[in-house]
Write a protein that holds these residues in place. Structure first.
Motif, PDB file in Angstrom:
ATOM      1  N   LYS A 105       0.844  -1.189   0.000  1.00 15.23           N
ATOM      2  CA  LYS A 105       0.000   0.000   0.000  1.00 15.23           C
ATOM      3  C   LYS A 105       0.887   1.249   0.000  1.00 15.23           C
ATOM      4  O   LYS A 105       1.929   1.276   0.653  1.00 15.23           O
ATOM      5  CB  LYS A 105      -0.919   0.003   1.217  1.00 15.23           C
ATOM      6  N   PRO A 106       0.477   2.279  -0.733  1.00 20.31           N
ATOM      7  CA  PRO A 106       1.311   3.477  -0.815  1.00 20.31           C
ATOM      8  C   PRO A 106       1.494   4.141   0.546  1.00 20.31           C
ATOM      9  O   PRO A 106       0.553   4.315   1.319  1.00 20.31           O
ATOM     10  CB  PRO A 106       0.530   4.385  -1.770  1.00 20.31           C
ATOM     11  N   GLY A 107       2.751   4.483   0.834  1.00 18.63           N
ATOM     12  CA  GLY A 107       3.062   5.215   2.055  1.00 18.63           C
ATOM     13  C   GLY A 107       3.076   4.396   3.318  1.00 18.63           C
ATOM     14  O   GLY A 107       3.356   4.931   4.397  1.00 18.63           O
ATOM     15  N   GLU A 108       2.820   3.084   3.233  1.00 20.52           N
ATOM     16  CA  GLU A 108       2.804   2.227   4.413  1.00 20.52           C
ATOM     17  C   GLU A 108       3.949   1.221   4.370  1.00 20.52           C
ATOM     18  O   GLU A 108       4.157   0.560   3.345  1.00 20.52           O
ATOM     19  CB  GLU A 108       1.477   1.474   4.516  1.00 20.52           C
ATOM     20  N   PRO A 109       4.716   1.082   5.457  1.00 24.09           N
ATOM     21  CA  PRO A 109       5.820   0.112   5.478  1.00 24.09           C
ATOM     22  C   PRO A 109       5.309  -1.303   5.217  1.00 24.09           C
ATOM     23  O   PRO A 109       4.292  -1.724   5.790  1.00 24.09           O
ATOM     24  CB  PRO A 109       6.386   0.246   6.891  1.00 24.09           C
ATOM     25  N   ALA A 110       5.986  -2.023   4.363  1.00 22.71           N
ATOM     26  CA  ALA A 110       5.618  -3.403   4.042  1.00 22.71           C
ATOM     27  C   ALA A 110       6.834  -4.289   4.222  1.00 22.71           C
ATOM     28  O   ALA A 110       7.966  -3.875   3.956  1.00 22.71           O
ATOM     29  CB  ALA A 110       5.096  -3.498   2.607  1.00 22.71           C
ATOM     30  N   ASP A 111       6.606  -5.497   4.682  1.00 21.16           N
ATOM     31  CA  ASP A 111       7.675  -6.475   4.807  1.00 21.16           C
ATOM     32  C   ASP A 111       7.817  -7.163   3.453  1.00 21.16           C
ATOM     33  O   ASP A 111       7.149  -8.154   3.175  1.00 21.16           O
ATOM     34  CB  ASP A 111       7.347  -7.488   5.905  1.00 21.16           C
ATOM     35  N   PHE A 112       8.671  -6.602   2.609  1.00 16.92           N
ATOM     36  CA  PHE A 112       8.845  -7.148   1.274  1.00 16.92           C
ATOM     37  C   PHE A 112       9.714  -8.396   1.345  1.00 16.92           C
ATOM     38  O   PHE A 112      10.848  -8.352   1.826  1.00 16.92           O
ATOM     39  CB  PHE A 112       9.481  -6.118   0.346  1.00 16.92           C
ATOM     40  N   ARG A 113       9.192  -9.522   0.866  1.00 15.70           N
ATOM     41  CA  ARG A 113       9.884 -10.810   0.939  1.00 15.70           C
ATOM     42  C   ARG A 113      10.066 -11.384  -0.460  1.00 15.70           C
ATOM     43  O   ARG A 113       9.192 -11.267  -1.313  1.00 15.70           O
ATOM     44  CB  ARG A 113       9.092 -11.790   1.819  1.00 15.70           C
ATOM     45  N   PHE A 114      11.206 -12.025  -0.673  1.00 11.24           N
ATOM     46  CA  PHE A 114      11.478 -12.653  -1.963  1.00 11.24           C
ATOM     47  C   PHE A 114      12.538 -13.732  -1.780  1.00 11.24           C
ATOM     48  O   PHE A 114      13.217 -13.809  -0.749  1.00 11.24           O
ATOM     49  CB  PHE A 114      11.942 -11.619  -2.988  1.00 11.24           C
ATOM     50  N   ALA A 115      12.682 -14.566  -2.792  1.00 11.11           N
ATOM     51  CA  ALA A 115      13.714 -15.608  -2.788  1.00 11.11           C
ATOM     52  C   ALA A 115      14.335 -15.690  -4.172  1.00 11.11           C
ATOM     53  O   ALA A 115      13.716 -15.307  -5.168  1.00 11.11           O
ATOM     54  CB  ALA A 115      13.129 -16.958  -2.394  1.00 11.11           C
ATOM     55  N   VAL A 116      15.556 -16.175  -4.216  1.00 11.32           N
ATOM     56  CA  VAL A 116      16.236 -16.446  -5.476  1.00 11.32           C
ATOM     57  C   VAL A 116      16.415 -17.948  -5.577  1.00 11.32           C
ATOM     58  O   VAL A 116      17.045 -18.563  -4.713  1.00 11.32           O
ATOM     59  CB  VAL A 116      17.607 -15.751  -5.554  1.00 11.32           C
ATOM     60  N   THR A 117      15.818 -18.563  -6.574  1.00 14.43           N
ATOM     61  CA  THR A 117      15.975 -19.998  -6.765  1.00 14.43           C
ATOM     62  C   THR A 117      17.088 -20.270  -7.768  1.00 14.43           C
ATOM     63  O   THR A 117      17.309 -19.492  -8.703  1.00 14.43           O
ATOM     64  CB  THR A 117      14.670 -20.651  -7.258  1.00 14.43           C
ATOM     65  N   GLY A 118      17.788 -21.387  -7.563  1.00 20.99           N
ATOM     66  CA  GLY A 118      18.902 -21.750  -8.419  1.00 20.99           C
ATOM     67  C   GLY A 118      18.515 -22.743  -9.493  1.00 20.99           C
ATOM     68  O   GLY A 118      17.337 -23.083  -9.657  1.00 20.99           O
ATOM     69  N   PRO A 119      19.492 -23.227 -10.248  1.00 23.34           N
ATOM     70  CA  PRO A 119      19.215 -24.188 -11.320  1.00 23.34           C
ATOM     71  C   PRO A 119      18.508 -25.448 -10.841  1.00 23.34           C
ATOM     72  O   PRO A 119      17.820 -26.112 -11.625  1.00 23.34           O
ATOM     73  CB  PRO A 119      20.623 -24.516 -11.852  1.00 23.34           C
ATOM     74  N   ASP A 120      18.647 -25.790  -9.540  1.00 25.32           N
ATOM     75  CA  ASP A 120      17.972 -26.973  -9.014  1.00 25.32           C
ATOM     76  C   ASP A 120      16.555 -26.675  -8.537  1.00 25.32           C
ATOM     77  O   ASP A 120      15.860 -27.551  -8.027  1.00 25.32           O
ATOM     78  CB  ASP A 120      18.780 -27.572  -7.855  1.00 25.32           C
ATOM     79  N   GLY A 121      16.114 -25.422  -8.693  1.00 28.42           N
ATOM     80  CA  GLY A 121      14.767 -25.055  -8.293  1.00 28.42           C
ATOM     81  C   GLY A 121      14.620 -24.714  -6.820  1.00 28.42           C
ATOM     82  O   GLY A 121      13.530 -24.350  -6.374  1.00 28.42           O
ATOM     83  N   LYS A 122      15.699 -24.838  -6.045  1.00 28.50           N
ATOM     84  CA  LYS A 122      15.641 -24.572  -4.615  1.00 28.50           C
ATOM     85  C   LYS A 122      16.170 -23.161  -4.299  1.00 28.50           C
ATOM     86  O   LYS A 122      16.997 -22.638  -5.038  1.00 28.50           O
ATOM     87  CB  LYS A 122      16.460 -25.610  -3.857  1.00 28.50           C
ATOM     88  N   PRO A 123      15.695 -22.553  -3.196  1.00 28.90           N
ATOM     89  CA  PRO A 123      16.202 -21.226  -2.828  1.00 28.90           C
ATOM     90  C   PRO A 123      17.707 -21.246  -2.605  1.00 28.90           C
ATOM     91  O   PRO A 123      18.249 -22.153  -1.966  1.00 28.90           O
ATOM     92  CB  PRO A 123      15.457 -20.920  -1.534  1.00 28.90           C
ATOM     93  N   VAL A 124      18.381 -20.245  -3.128  1.00 32.16           N
ATOM     94  CA  VAL A 124      19.823 -20.111  -2.945  1.00 32.16           C
ATOM     95  C   VAL A 124      20.085 -19.564  -1.548  1.00 32.16           C
ATOM     96  O   VAL A 124      19.446 -18.612  -1.102  1.00 32.16           O
ATOM     97  CB  VAL A 124      20.413 -19.155  -4.003  1.00 32.16           C
ATOM     98  N   THR A 125      21.022 -20.180  -0.834  1.00 35.44           N
ATOM     99  CA  THR A 125      21.364 -19.726   0.520  1.00 35.44           C
ATOM    100  C   THR A 125      22.834 -19.369   0.670  1.00 35.44           C
ATOM    101  O   THR A 125      23.250 -18.889   1.725  1.00 35.44           O
ATOM    102  CB  THR A 125      21.021 -20.818   1.549  1.00 35.44           C
ATOM    103  N   ASP A 126      23.619 -19.573  -0.375  1.00 35.20           N
ATOM    104  CA  ASP A 126      25.062 -19.333  -0.304  1.00 35.20           C
ATOM    105  C   ASP A 126      25.449 -18.265  -1.321  1.00 35.20           C
ATOM    106  O   ASP A 126      25.352 -18.480  -2.536  1.00 35.20           O
ATOM    107  CB  ASP A 126      25.818 -20.636  -0.578  1.00 35.20           C
ATOM    108  N   TYR A 127      25.853 -17.100  -0.831  1.00 33.62           N
ATOM    109  CA  TYR A 127      26.177 -15.963  -1.687  1.00 33.62           C
ATOM    110  C   TYR A 127      27.574 -15.446  -1.389  1.00 33.62           C
ATOM    111  O   TYR A 127      28.069 -15.567  -0.266  1.00 33.62           O
ATOM    112  CB  TYR A 127      25.194 -14.814  -1.456  1.00 33.62           C
ATOM    113  N   GLN A 128      28.185 -14.842  -2.395  1.00 35.25           N
ATOM    114  CA  GLN A 128      29.449 -14.149  -2.189  1.00 35.25           C
ATOM    115  C   GLN A 128      29.166 -12.753  -1.623  1.00 35.25           C
ATOM    116  O   GLN A 128      28.138 -12.147  -1.941  1.00 35.25           O
ATOM    117  CB  GLN A 128      30.191 -13.991  -3.517  1.00 35.25           C
ATOM    118  N   VAL A 129      30.049 -12.270  -0.796  1.00 42.96           N
ATOM    119  CA  VAL A 129      29.926 -10.909  -0.272  1.00 42.96           C
ATOM    120  C   VAL A 129      30.512  -9.947  -1.295  1.00 42.96           C
ATOM    121  O   VAL A 129      31.673 -10.072  -1.679  1.00 42.96           O
ATOM    122  CB  VAL A 129      30.637 -10.760   1.086  1.00 42.96           C
ATOM    123  N   GLU A 130      29.692  -9.018  -1.754  1.00 45.37           N
ATOM    124  CA  GLU A 130      30.111  -8.003  -2.719  1.00 45.37           C
ATOM    125  C   GLU A 130      29.827  -6.632  -2.117  1.00 45.37           C
ATOM    126  O   GLU A 130      28.681  -6.331  -1.767  1.00 45.37           O
ATOM    127  CB  GLU A 130      29.347  -8.166  -4.041  1.00 45.37           C
TER     128      GLU A 130
END
Length: 327
Positions: A87-112
């Motif tokens: 909703k406009p102007g209201e804080p929202a808990d925006f949630r998302f995931a990145v899935t990998g080639p195996d279809g599962k959520p990625v949990t291992d990332y490089q620090v950039e």
């Protein structure tokens, strides 16, 4: 993320290209296909991880890459938004995931640049810009408090590098329900004022060529020479193409404490844009404990302009019949 800005100083810049932030990946194809006439213009060079001191990506790399952020999936990785209502102007808990080639959520990332993932959110009319850093749960779901001020369409860019993989920039559309009234693109300007700071931009964007952009920060008329490190650098630059929000993220060469990189008042970038048109540039810097953002509008290349002395093109005969349909 504040919408005000300021920048620091670098004598040398990083050669960059459309194709990703914090690293450039090879695009498979955009989610929303740009107009046909833009397809040939999308090719752009990749930033070499070791580029610096004026070393830039090669022309061959330019042929092998396309603009970043236009695709939701690339190299088997997909950006999956889990939050559907904002909703406009209201804080929202925006949630998302990145899935990998195996279809599962990625949990291992490089620090950039001090983070495993950078999230950029911009309104389609490029009035609103935010650079935030979500937190990841053990199951690979990212979340961040996000406040989008106005109704309308937005684009979210996830900037990351999976461990053992290439850096990627994936994008997805967000919609904030309500009465949407898009605003015109801000006029071209080389000066941005925010919180008593003034940031000036020197340099021009040239399609297919490396362009030197110098940003100079001052406060109350005096140059700022004590910028503070933010995400491992004195300044960050994000550029978005106005027509389709093709994405470019740039970082300066050098880093705080390396003995050669000065904390202001100038910061130098080398950027290469893939096509003519308008671009919005957003620059982040930190001073006196606060991160600020300065924004600019720049045009790249020459555009045809019709004047009173310019003959008006003769329209082609209509290909439509009386019923309004093509034959």
């Amino acid at each position: 993320m504040n919408t005000a800005v300021k920048l620091g100083s670098y004598v040398l810049g990083l050669a960059v290209v459309f194709g990703g932030a914090l690293g450039v990946g090879k695009a498979v194809g955009p989610v929303a296909t740009p107009p046909a006439e833009d397809h040939a213009a999308m090719a752009a060079p990749t930033a070499s991880a070791s580029a610096g001191h004026g070393e830039h990506a090669t022309q061959q790399q330019a042929k092998d890459n396309t603009a970043g952020g236009l695709q939701v999936s690339e190299n088997g990785y997909t950006l999956n938004p889990l939050t559907t209502t904002i909703k406009p102007g209201e804080p929202a808990d925006f949630r998302f995931a990145v899935t990998g080639p195996d279809g599962k959520p990625v949990t291992d990332y490089q620090v950039e640049h001090d983070k495993k993932l950078h999230l950029i959110v911009a309104s389609r009319d490029l009035k609103t810009f935010q650079h935030v850093h979500p937190e990841m749960a053990p199951d690979g779901v990212w979340s961040v408090k996000l406040t989008l001020p106005d109704a309308g369409p937005y684009r979210a860019f996830a900037d990351f590098a999976p461990t053992g993989g290439d850096a990627l920039t994936l994008g997805t559309d967000l919609t904030v329900a309500g009465d949407y009234r898009p605003e015109a693109l801000p006029a071209q300007s080389r000066t941005a004022a925010v919180d008593g700071y003034e940031v000036t931009l020197d340099g021009d964007l040239a399609p297919g060529q490396s362009s030197r952009l110098t940003l100079k920060v001052s406060k109350d008329g005096e140059p700022v020479t004590d910028l503070q490190p933010y995400l491992g650098a004195y300044g960050h630059l994000v550029a978005l193409r106005a027509r389709d929000l093709a994405y470019l993220h740039v970082h300066p060469d050098g880093e705080p404490g390396d003995g050669k990189t000065k904390p202001g008042p100038e910061i130098v970038f080398y950027a290469e844009v893939p096509s003519t048109g308008d671009y919005r540039l957003f620059l982040d810097f930190q001073h006196e404990g606060e991160v600020r953002t300065a924004d600019f509008t720049l045009g790249a290349g020459e555009r045809p302009r019709f004047t009173a002395s310019t003959p008006t093109p003769t329209p082609e005969p209509s290909k439509h019949g009386d019923d309004g349909h093509s034959h």
